[in-house]
Scaffold this motif. Structure first.
Motif, mmCIF file in Angstrom:
data_model
loop_
_atom_site.group_PDB
_atom_site.id
_atom_site.type_symbol
_atom_site.label_atom_id
_atom_site.label_comp_id
_atom_site.label_asym_id
_atom_site.label_seq_id
_atom_site.Cartn_x
_atom_site.Cartn_y
_atom_site.Cartn_z
ATOM 1 N N ALA A 1 0.829 -1.202 0.000
ATOM 2 C CA ALA A 1 0.000 0.000 0.000
ATOM 3 C C ALA A 1 0.864 1.254 0.000
ATOM 4 O O ALA A 1 0.555 2.238 -0.683
ATOM 5 C CB ALA A 1 -0.933 -0.005 1.210
ATOM 6 N N GLN A 2 1.956 1.221 0.738
ATOM 7 C CA GLN A 2 2.865 2.366 0.771
ATOM 8 C C GLN A 2 3.542 2.554 -0.580
ATOM 9 O O GLN A 2 3.653 3.680 -1.081
ATOM 10 C CB GLN A 2 3.907 2.185 1.870
ATOM 11 C CG GLN A 2 4.876 3.358 1.987
ATOM 12 C CD GLN A 2 5.875 3.159 3.120
ATOM 13 O OE1 GLN A 2 5.912 2.103 3.748
ATOM 14 N NE2 GLN A 2 6.671 4.172 3.375
ATOM 15 N N LYS A 3 4.006 1.448 -1.182
ATOM 16 C CA LYS A 3 4.661 1.549 -2.484
ATOM 17 C C LYS A 3 3.691 2.041 -3.550
ATOM 18 O O LYS A 3 4.084 2.767 -4.464
ATOM 19 C CB LYS A 3 5.256 0.199 -2.885
ATOM 20 C CG LYS A 3 6.512 -0.160 -2.105
ATOM 21 C CD LYS A 3 7.178 -1.385 -2.675
ATOM 22 C CE LYS A 3 8.509 -1.652 -1.976
ATOM 23 N NZ LYS A 3 9.230 -2.800 -2.559
ATOM 24 N N THR B 1 1.402 4.237 -3.249
ATOM 25 C CA THR B 1 1.304 5.705 -3.195
ATOM 26 C C THR B 1 2.489 6.381 -3.872
ATOM 27 O O THR B 1 2.408 7.563 -4.220
ATOM 28 C CB THR B 1 1.217 6.205 -1.738
ATOM 29 O OG1 THR B 1 2.461 5.952 -1.066
ATOM 30 C CG2 THR B 1 0.081 5.526 -0.981
ATOM 31 N N GLN B 2 3.590 5.649 -4.050
ATOM 32 C CA GLN B 2 4.791 6.218 -4.651
ATOM 33 C C GLN B 2 4.821 6.095 -6.171
ATOM 34 O O GLN B 2 5.698 6.656 -6.822
ATOM 35 C CB GLN B 2 6.028 5.539 -4.049
ATOM 36 C CG GLN B 2 6.157 5.738 -2.547
ATOM 37 C CD GLN B 2 7.213 4.836 -1.916
ATOM 38 O OE1 GLN B 2 7.883 4.068 -2.607
ATOM 39 N NE2 GLN B 2 7.359 4.916 -0.605
ATOM 40 N N HIS C 1 6.790 -0.794 -9.096
ATOM 41 C CA HIS C 1 7.608 0.074 -8.265
ATOM 42 C C HIS C 1 9.082 -0.098 -8.607
ATOM 43 O O HIS C 1 9.813 0.887 -8.759
ATOM 44 C CB HIS C 1 7.343 -0.230 -6.788
ATOM 45 C CG HIS C 1 7.991 0.720 -5.838
ATOM 46 N ND1 HIS C 1 9.276 0.536 -5.371
ATOM 47 C CD2 HIS C 1 7.536 1.859 -5.253
ATOM 48 C CE1 HIS C 1 9.578 1.514 -4.535
ATOM 49 N NE2 HIS C 1 8.539 2.336 -4.457
ATOM 50 N N SER D 1 -5.189 6.019 -13.243
ATOM 51 C CA SER D 1 -6.002 6.268 -12.048
ATOM 52 C C SER D 1 -6.918 5.096 -11.767
ATOM 53 O O SER D 1 -7.116 4.714 -10.600
ATOM 54 C CB SER D 1 -6.804 7.554 -12.221
ATOM 55 O OG SER D 1 -7.607 7.515 -13.389
ATOM 56 N N LYS E 1 -4.787 2.262 -10.268
ATOM 57 C CA LYS E 1 -4.441 2.532 -8.877
ATOM 58 C C LYS E 1 -5.638 2.317 -7.967
ATOM 59 O O LYS E 1 -5.503 1.743 -6.864
ATOM 60 C CB LYS E 1 -3.924 3.961 -8.727
ATOM 61 C CG LYS E 1 -3.476 4.287 -7.306
ATOM 62 C CD LYS E 1 -2.862 5.676 -7.214
ATOM 63 C CE LYS E 1 -2.391 5.972 -5.791
ATOM 64 N NZ LYS E 1 -1.756 7.310 -5.686
ATOM 65 N N THR F 1 -5.769 -0.374 -4.943
ATOM 66 C CA THR F 1 -6.085 0.095 -3.591
ATOM 67 C C THR F 1 -7.207 -0.739 -2.993
ATOM 68 O O THR F 1 -7.131 -1.187 -1.838
ATOM 69 C CB THR F 1 -6.490 1.580 -3.615
ATOM 70 O OG1 THR F 1 -5.397 2.349 -4.118
ATOM 71 C CG2 THR F 1 -6.848 2.074 -2.218
ATOM 72 N N LYS G 1 -0.773 0.145 5.680
ATOM 73 C CA LYS G 1 -1.418 1.344 5.180
ATOM 74 C C LYS G 1 -0.389 2.467 5.081
ATOM 75 O O LYS G 1 0.517 2.545 5.884
ATOM 76 C CB LYS G 1 -2.551 1.780 6.110
ATOM 77 C CG LYS G 1 -3.612 0.698 6.323
ATOM 78 C CD LYS G 1 -4.229 0.255 5.012
ATOM 79 C CE LYS G 1 -5.235 -0.855 5.195
ATOM 80 N NZ LYS G 1 -5.711 -1.386 3.916
ATOM 81 N N PRO G 2 -0.509 3.315 4.056
ATOM 82 C CA PRO G 2 0.463 4.412 3.897
ATOM 83 C C PRO G 2 0.362 5.413 5.027
ATOM 84 O O PRO G 2 -0.664 5.496 5.686
ATOM 85 C CB PRO G 2 0.060 5.020 2.558
ATOM 86 C CG PRO G 2 -1.379 4.638 2.370
ATOM 87 C CD PRO G 2 -1.546 3.313 3.032
#
Length: 211
Positions: free
Chosen positions: A36-38, A40-41, A184, A192, A195, A199, A210-211
Motif C-alpha cells: 500500500a505504501q509503495k 502511493t509512490q 515500483h 487512475s 491505482k 487500492t 497502510k500508507p
C-alpha cells in the motif's frame, strides 16, 4: 495448491532449480507487506500509445543453463514432481493460482508476465532500450513471472487490475502485491483506474501496511 508453490507464496522461498542454473526467485513474495505504501509512490499517468510496440522489443526467453531457458526455470520452480529431458521440463504437476486448475503437461501451462509487456510499454517501457526491456521480460528477481493455466493467461492478455483480476479471489492480495512490486521496481506508471483497483484489492489484506 502444490507444496512448492504454496511455499513460494507463504515464505518467498525459491523452488527447485537445477544445479547448473542460477537461483530463481519465487513467483511471489512481493514487497514484504508494504504494498500500500509503495502504491502511493507510483506515478499516475494516462496510458501511453502502443505505437512501435512489438513483443520482439522484449527479448525472451533467455538461456539459463544447458539447453534451459527462463520458461524452464519457472516451470521447475512453480511445479512438483518435475520430469526432465536433459534440462527441459517435459512433465510434472502445476496448479494455477489464477484459477485453481491443475496440469501435468507443461504445454498446458503458460508463463505469465504479472505486468504484461504491452502494459509496461504503455506505462514507460517504450522509452527503454531493448536490452532493458529484455531484463524486464526475463525478471526472475521480482514476482514478474509465474506459471499459470494457458486459458487464464490468455484471458488476462495485456489488461491491468482495473480490467482483469484472477478468478481465484484468494490470490487477489498476492496478485496486487506482486503487481505493485514489479511496477515500483521498474518505475512504471499506473492509470487512475488501475491505482483505484489495486487500492481496493489491498484494503482487504490484513498484511498490507497502510500508507
Amino acid at each position: 495448491m502444490t507444496a512448492a508453490l504454496a511455499a513460494a507464496l507463504a515464505l518467498g522461498a525459491a523452488g527447485c532449480v537445477a544445479a547448473d542454473e542460477p537461483d530463481v526467485a519465487p513467483s511471489s513474495g512481493g514487497s514484504g507487506g508494504n504494498a500500500a505504501q509503495k502504491l502511493t509512490q507510483l506515478t499516475v499517468a494516462t496510458a501511453g500509445s502502443m505505437k512501435g510496440y512489438s513483443r520482439s522489443r522484449f527479448p525472451h526467453w533467455r538461456d539459463t543453463g544447458k539447453n534451459c531457458d527462463v520458461r524452464d526455470s519457472v516451470l521447475k520452480r512453480d511445479g512438483e514432481d518435475i520430469k526432465l529431458s536433459g534440462c527441459n521440463v517435459v512433465g510434472g504437476h502445476w496448479e494455477s493460482v489464477y484459477d485453481g486448475r491443475a496440469f501435468t503437461d507443461p504445454s498446458d501451462v503458460d508463463i505469465d508476465h504479472t505486468v504484461p509487456l504491452a502494459n509496461a510499454w504503455r506505462s514507460g517501457a517504450d522509452e527503454w532500450d531493448d536490452a532493458k526491456r529484455g531484463e524486464f521480460a526475463n525478471d526472475l528477481d521480482r514476482p514478474q513471472l509465474i506459471a499459470v493455466s494457458a486459458s487464464s493467461n490468455r484471458a488476462k492478455g495485456d489488461q491491468d487490475p482495473s480490467q482483469w483480476k484472477p478468478a481465484n479471489r484468494s490470490f487477489w492480495c498476492q496478485y496486487a502485491d506482486n503487481w505493485v512490486t514489479v511496477k515500483h521496481h521498474w518505475r512504471l506508471t499506473v492509470t487512475s483506474a488501475e491505482k483505484a483497483a489495486l487500492t481496493d484489492m489491498l484494503e482487504g489484506c490484513t498484511w498490507a501496511s497502510k500508507p
